[in-house]
Design a protein around this motif. Sequence first.
Motif, PDB file in Angstrom:
ATOM      1  N   PRO A  28     -17.678 -34.470  -3.002  1.00 13.74           N
ATOM      2  CA  PRO A  28     -16.636 -34.095  -3.966  1.00 13.74           C
ATOM      3  C   PRO A  28     -17.094 -32.879  -4.769  1.00 13.74           C
ATOM      4  CG  PRO A  28     -17.085 -36.452  -4.049  1.00 13.74           C
ATOM      5  CD  PRO A  28     -18.140 -35.838  -3.182  1.00 13.74           C
ATOM      6  N   GLU A  29     -16.180 -31.995  -5.100  1.00 11.59           N
ATOM      7  CA  GLU A  29     -16.505 -30.719  -5.742  1.00 11.59           C
ATOM      8  C   GLU A  29     -17.340 -30.876  -7.015  1.00 11.59           C
ATOM      9  OE1 GLU A  29     -16.912 -26.760  -5.825  1.00 11.59           O
ATOM     10  OE2 GLU A  29     -15.867 -27.845  -4.253  1.00 11.59           O
ATOM     11  N   ASP A  30     -16.975 -31.808  -7.896  1.00 11.38           N
ATOM     12  CA  ASP A  30     -17.733 -31.983  -9.144  1.00 11.38           C
ATOM     13  C   ASP A  30     -19.149 -32.494  -8.870  1.00 11.38           C
ATOM     14  OD1 ASP A  30     -16.614 -34.444  -8.339  1.00 11.38           O
ATOM     15  OD2 ASP A  30     -16.606 -35.217 -10.384  1.00 11.38           O
ATOM     16  N   GLU A  31     -19.305 -33.372  -7.893  1.00  9.61           N
ATOM     17  CA  GLU A  31     -20.624 -33.878  -7.520  1.00  9.61           C
ATOM     18  C   GLU A  31     -21.463 -32.766  -6.887  1.00  9.61           C
ATOM     19  OE1 GLU A  31     -22.351 -37.291  -4.538  1.00  9.61           O
ATOM     20  OE2 GLU A  31     -20.384 -37.607  -5.445  1.00  9.61           O
ATOM     21  N   LEU A  32     -20.851 -31.957  -6.039  1.00 10.40           N
ATOM     22  CA  LEU A  32     -21.559 -30.854  -5.398  1.00 10.40           C
ATOM     23  C   LEU A  32     -22.045 -29.845  -6.436  1.00 10.40           C
ATOM     24  CD1 LEU A  32     -22.533 -29.414  -2.851  1.00 10.40           C
ATOM     25  CD2 LEU A  32     -20.260 -28.345  -2.705  1.00 10.40           C
ATOM     26  N   LYS A  33     -21.213 -29.514  -7.416  1.00  7.41           N
ATOM     27  CA  LYS A  33     -21.605 -28.565  -8.463  1.00  7.41           C
ATOM     28  C   LYS A  33     -22.850 -29.051  -9.204  1.00  7.41           C
ATOM     29  CE  LYS A  33     -17.238 -26.319  -9.484  1.00  7.41           C
ATOM     30  NZ  LYS A  33     -16.187 -26.105 -10.477  1.00  7.41           N
ATOM     31  N   GLU A  34     -22.898 -30.341  -9.524  1.00  6.71           N
ATOM     32  CA  GLU A  34     -24.044 -30.900 -10.238  1.00  6.71           C
ATOM     33  C   GLU A  34     -25.291 -30.871  -9.366  1.00  6.71           C
ATOM     34  OE1 GLU A  34     -26.351 -32.588 -13.262  1.00  6.71           O
ATOM     35  OE2 GLU A  34     -24.470 -31.495 -13.278  1.00  6.71           O
ATOM     36  N   ILE A  35     -25.163 -31.222  -8.101  1.00  4.93           N
ATOM     37  CA  ILE A  35     -26.298 -31.180  -7.178  1.00  4.93           C
ATOM     38  C   ILE A  35     -26.832 -29.762  -7.058  1.00  4.93           C
ATOM     39  CG2 ILE A  35     -26.960 -31.443  -4.754  1.00  4.93           C
ATOM     40  CD1 ILE A  35     -24.923 -33.799  -4.642  1.00  4.93           C
ATOM     41  N   LEU A  36     -25.934 -28.784  -6.877  1.00  8.91           N
ATOM     42  CA  LEU A  36     -26.359 -27.388  -6.733  1.00  8.91           C
ATOM     43  C   LEU A  36     -27.010 -26.863  -8.006  1.00  8.91           C
ATOM     44  CD1 LEU A  36     -23.399 -25.932  -4.662  1.00  8.91           C
ATOM     45  CD2 LEU A  36     -25.618 -26.768  -3.844  1.00  8.91           C
ATOM     46  N   ARG A  37     -26.521 -27.282  -9.154  1.00  5.28           N
ATOM     47  CA  ARG A  37     -27.133 -26.880 -10.430  1.00  5.28           C
ATOM     48  C   ARG A  37     -28.584 -27.364 -10.481  1.00  5.28           C
ATOM     49  NH1 ARG A  37     -28.567 -28.769 -15.021  1.00  5.28           N
ATOM     50  NH2 ARG A  37     -27.805 -30.866 -14.681  1.00  5.28           N
ATOM     51  N   LEU A  38     -28.819 -28.606 -10.068  1.00  3.89           N
ATOM     52  CA  LEU A  38     -30.179 -29.144 -10.057  1.00  3.89           C
ATOM     53  C   LEU A  38     -31.059 -28.424  -9.039  1.00  3.89           C
ATOM     54  CD1 LEU A  38     -29.325 -32.932 -10.326  1.00  3.89           C
ATOM     55  CD2 LEU A  38     -30.401 -31.516 -12.084  1.00  3.89           C
ATOM     56  N   LEU A  39     -30.510 -28.150  -7.859  1.00  6.46           N
ATOM     57  CA  LEU A  39     -31.285 -27.463  -6.823  1.00  6.46           C
ATOM     58  C   LEU A  39     -31.652 -26.042  -7.236  1.00  6.46           C
ATOM     59  CD1 LEU A  39     -29.427 -28.630  -3.591  1.00  6.46           C
ATOM     60  CD2 LEU A  39     -31.570 -29.503  -4.544  1.00  6.46           C
ATOM     61  N   ASP A  40     -30.794 -25.393  -8.007  1.00  2.00           N
ATOM     62  CA  ASP A  40     -31.076 -24.048  -8.493  1.00  2.00           C
ATOM     63  C   ASP A  40     -32.120 -24.060  -9.615  1.00  2.00           C
ATOM     64  OD1 ASP A  40     -29.325 -22.899  -6.704  1.00  2.00           O
ATOM     65  OD2 ASP A  40     -27.668 -22.774  -8.136  1.00  2.00           O
TER      66      ASP A  40
END
Length: 113
Positions: free
Chosen positions: A15-27
């Motif tokens: 889901p878009e909101d979950e993906l955004k949070e995951i990518l923020r952490l990975l960055d």
Amino acid sequence: MAATYGNVVPDSAFPEDELKEILRLLDAVPTLVCVNLERPAVLPEIAARAAALVADYGASDTALLDVAFGRARAQGRLPVELPRSMAVVEASRPDVPDDTEGPVFPYGHGLNL
């Protein structure tokens, strides 16, 4: 039951909101990402940003940590391809396995260290 495209079901993307949070952490910090692959997943953005990506098919936490910390050898091959997007999944032939264009990881991708 949801429609399927080969082995991929329509909700195989994050889901878009979950993906955004995951990518923020990975960055923010180098991260080893462990993905439980009970079915193929659409995760090109995660694969591109993770320091390492592990496909899990039900291994114990102890076994995963042993691999992560070098106490055990990682080995295995994907039994399915991991598609680049749901759009390429929907454009593929549902009765033909491993039929998506340009998968992030093709069928059989893996390692043996």
